[in-house]
Design a protein around this motif. Structure first.
Motif, PDB file in Angstrom:
ATOM      1  N   ALA B  33      28.933 -42.273  47.113  1.00 57.97           N
ATOM      2  CA  ALA B  33      29.120 -41.090  46.260  1.00 57.97           C
ATOM      3  C   ALA B  33      29.540 -41.507  44.847  1.00 57.97           C
ATOM      4  O   ALA B  33      29.042 -40.967  43.850  1.00 57.97           O
ATOM      5  CB  ALA B  33      30.170 -40.172  46.872  1.00 57.97           C
ATOM      6  N   GLU B  34      30.419 -42.490  44.762  1.00 62.32           N
ATOM      7  CA  GLU B  34      30.894 -42.936  43.448  1.00 62.32           C
ATOM      8  C   GLU B  34      29.781 -43.619  42.659  1.00 62.32           C
ATOM      9  O   GLU B  34      29.727 -43.504  41.431  1.00 62.32           O
ATOM     10  CB  GLU B  34      32.084 -43.903  43.593  1.00 62.32           C
ATOM     11  N   MET B  35      28.896 -44.342  43.368  1.00 59.82           N
ATOM     12  CA  MET B  35      27.771 -44.974  42.671  1.00 59.82           C
ATOM     13  C   MET B  35      26.916 -43.913  41.994  1.00 59.82           C
ATOM     14  O   MET B  35      26.387 -44.108  40.903  1.00 59.82           O
ATOM     15  CB  MET B  35      26.931 -45.800  43.653  1.00 59.82           C
ATOM     16  N   ASP B  36      26.804 -42.766  42.648  1.00 59.71           N
ATOM     17  CA  ASP B  36      26.052 -41.658  42.078  1.00 59.71           C
ATOM     18  C   ASP B  36      26.796 -41.069  40.876  1.00 59.71           C
ATOM     19  O   ASP B  36      26.247 -40.949  39.781  1.00 59.71           O
ATOM     20  CB  ASP B  36      25.842 -40.601  43.169  1.00 59.71           C
ATOM     21  N   TYR B  37      28.107 -40.739  41.096  1.00 57.04           N
ATOM     22  CA  TYR B  37      28.888 -40.099  40.027  1.00 57.04           C
ATOM     23  C   TYR B  37      29.062 -41.009  38.809  1.00 57.04           C
ATOM     24  O   TYR B  37      28.934 -40.581  37.678  1.00 57.04           O
ATOM     25  CB  TYR B  37      30.286 -39.720  40.531  1.00 57.04           C
ATOM     26  N   LEU B  38      29.410 -42.272  39.089  1.00 58.37           N
ATOM     27  CA  LEU B  38      29.781 -43.167  37.992  1.00 58.37           C
ATOM     28  C   LEU B  38      28.581 -43.884  37.389  1.00 58.37           C
ATOM     29  O   LEU B  38      28.598 -44.239  36.217  1.00 58.37           O
ATOM     30  CB  LEU B  38      30.797 -44.225  38.466  1.00 58.37           C
TER      31      LEU B  38
END
Lengths: 181, 246
Positions: B33-38
């Protein structure tokens, strides 16, 4: 049983808790009543380890919680549920995800078992079809009830509630009092 | 003395972050999820800035090296070296420090002031590890990918500038781009990017995690996260350049 043994807590040199000693017996609902700013929340945060008492000790079933390391405390904390003044629901998660969060973290329940547990907890707090709603889409009373549902989802041995009915209309406040008792 | 206080607190936070996770599967989901957001959310701004910077570097180099003794392919060569060695790893990381760093600090800071972090801790969850470790790992994975894309797009921007303005013949530009290419330059750039990714995620996480107060303090934490991440990036850029290229 929780035993508070002569604890003191200072903020910038000012004592907020002075020589407080208490026993919370198992199976009983205990109330801490006091004026605004008298240190009720500070005491509760000391009990769960969010604040450290400057003096004195806190025991959970004769285990000295004050002397425990971060890792040792995690074992005790898995037996705690807490309802915060502002509900403290995770705003990036739906109500269902909030309630399953501790189950995902600390249990090996199957998805079906988790779903049943979520339904049971929401039913206990009289919340119906709010599974997919985010906390920002709930009213104040619904947030408190969802927070109680999350707090009881993992069947805690101890449930701490910080001003559970503050800011709520009297009928909702009474409903939450009944849920807790 | 305050500096040492913050350095000590930062390393205590790092120690908490690297504790064994409560549930590996939840952390894995968080990382994705963080790879997507960040990362993926930053692709647009990285692409736009890279293309235009590549074009500007090419045009400026062409106008400042207009000398009969300098071969025309030097413009392509200089563009490639500027993009790969400095622009993509450092400037893109500074841009990410602004975009991603403020996001991390304000997200974690808001969770702190609304007692969501307290709720995690009461549950027995290692809040620092749960909130910051996936962001560090996601940044370490996705930032090098963004920098590689930036390198390609920066050089493509230079190519477009050459083609559209005619400041350098395309054949000369392409010759310069390929001239004496060393794969170590890419390795050097990626090493820097990984270090900068750790700095952005951990420093921003630190300021967010230690936010106290309300909305105003969340804003302050966000600003401090960007300022200090940028300063540490510049500082480590110098240190790593000296170590790796000396």
């Amino acid at each position: 049983m929780i035993r508070v043994d002569t604890i003191w807590k200072y903020f910038e040199g000012t004592p907020v808790l002075r020589d407080v000693s208490l026993d919370f017996e198992q199976g009983k609902t205990n109330l801490i009543i006091g004026r605004s700013g008298s240190g009720k929340t500070v005491l509760m945060k000391c009990l769960v380890g969010l604040l450290e008492a400057d003096k004195g000790k806190i025991y959970y079933d004769k285990h000295d919680f004050s002397a425990m390391s971060f890792r040792q405390r995690r074992v005790i904390r898995k037996e705690l549920g807490m309802l915060f003044q502002g509900s403290a629901l995770f705003d990036s998660l739906t109500v269902e995800e909030n309630i399953t969060f501790p189950l995902n973290m600390f249990t090996t329940m199957t998805p079906g078992e988790k779903r049943k547990r979520v339904d049971f907890c929401l039913d206990r707090v009289n919340l119906g079809a709010v599974h997919g709603l985010y906390p920002s889409e709930l009213s104040g009373g619904m947030k408190k009830r969802a927070a109680i549902a999350r707090a009881i989802s993992i069947k805690p041995k101890y449930l701490f509630c910080d001003e559970p009915n503050s800011g709520l209309d009297p009928p909702t406040g009474i409903l939450i009092d009944k849920l807790i008792s | 003395m305050k500096l040492f206080y913050h350095i000590g607190k930062y390393f205590i936070l790092l120690w908490l972050i690297v504790q064994k996770p409560e549930s590996a599967s939840i952390y894995r989901k968080q990382i994705i999820a963080e790879m997507d957001y960040l990362g993926l959310d930053s692709l647009g701004i990285v692409a736009i800035i890279s293309v235009f910077m590549g074009a500007v570097v090419t045009i400026q180099t062409a106008f400042n090296t207009d000398h009969p003794l300098l071969p025309a392919y030097a413009i392509g060569f200089a563009t490639r070296q500027a993009i790969i060695l400095e622009f993509s790893p450092t400037v893109i990381s500074l841009i990410l420090a602004g975009k991603v760093g403020s996001r991390i600090a304000s997200e974690i800071g808001t969770m702190r002031v609304t007692e969501q972090i307290d709720a995690l801790e009461v549950m027995g969850v290692n809040a620092a590890g749960y909130l910051i470790l996936p962001k560090i790992i996601a940044s370490v994975i996705i930032n090098p990918a963004l920098v590689i894309i930036s390198m390609f797009l920066g050089i493509f921007g230079g190519y477009l500038a050459s083609a559209m303005t005619g400041v350098v013949p395309l054949s000369n530009f392409m010759y310069g781009i390929l001239f004496e290419f060393s794969s170590f330059d890419i390795f050097y750039a990626l090493i820097k990017t990984v270090v900068f990714a750790v700095i952005i995620a951990s420093v921003s996480g630190y300021f967010g995690f230690h936010t106290r107060g309300g909305a105003l303090q969340v804003g302050h934490a966000s600003t401090k996260a960007v300022v200090f991440s940028s300063i540490y990036i510049i500082l480590f850029n110098l240190i790593l350049t000296q170590i790796l290229l000396a």
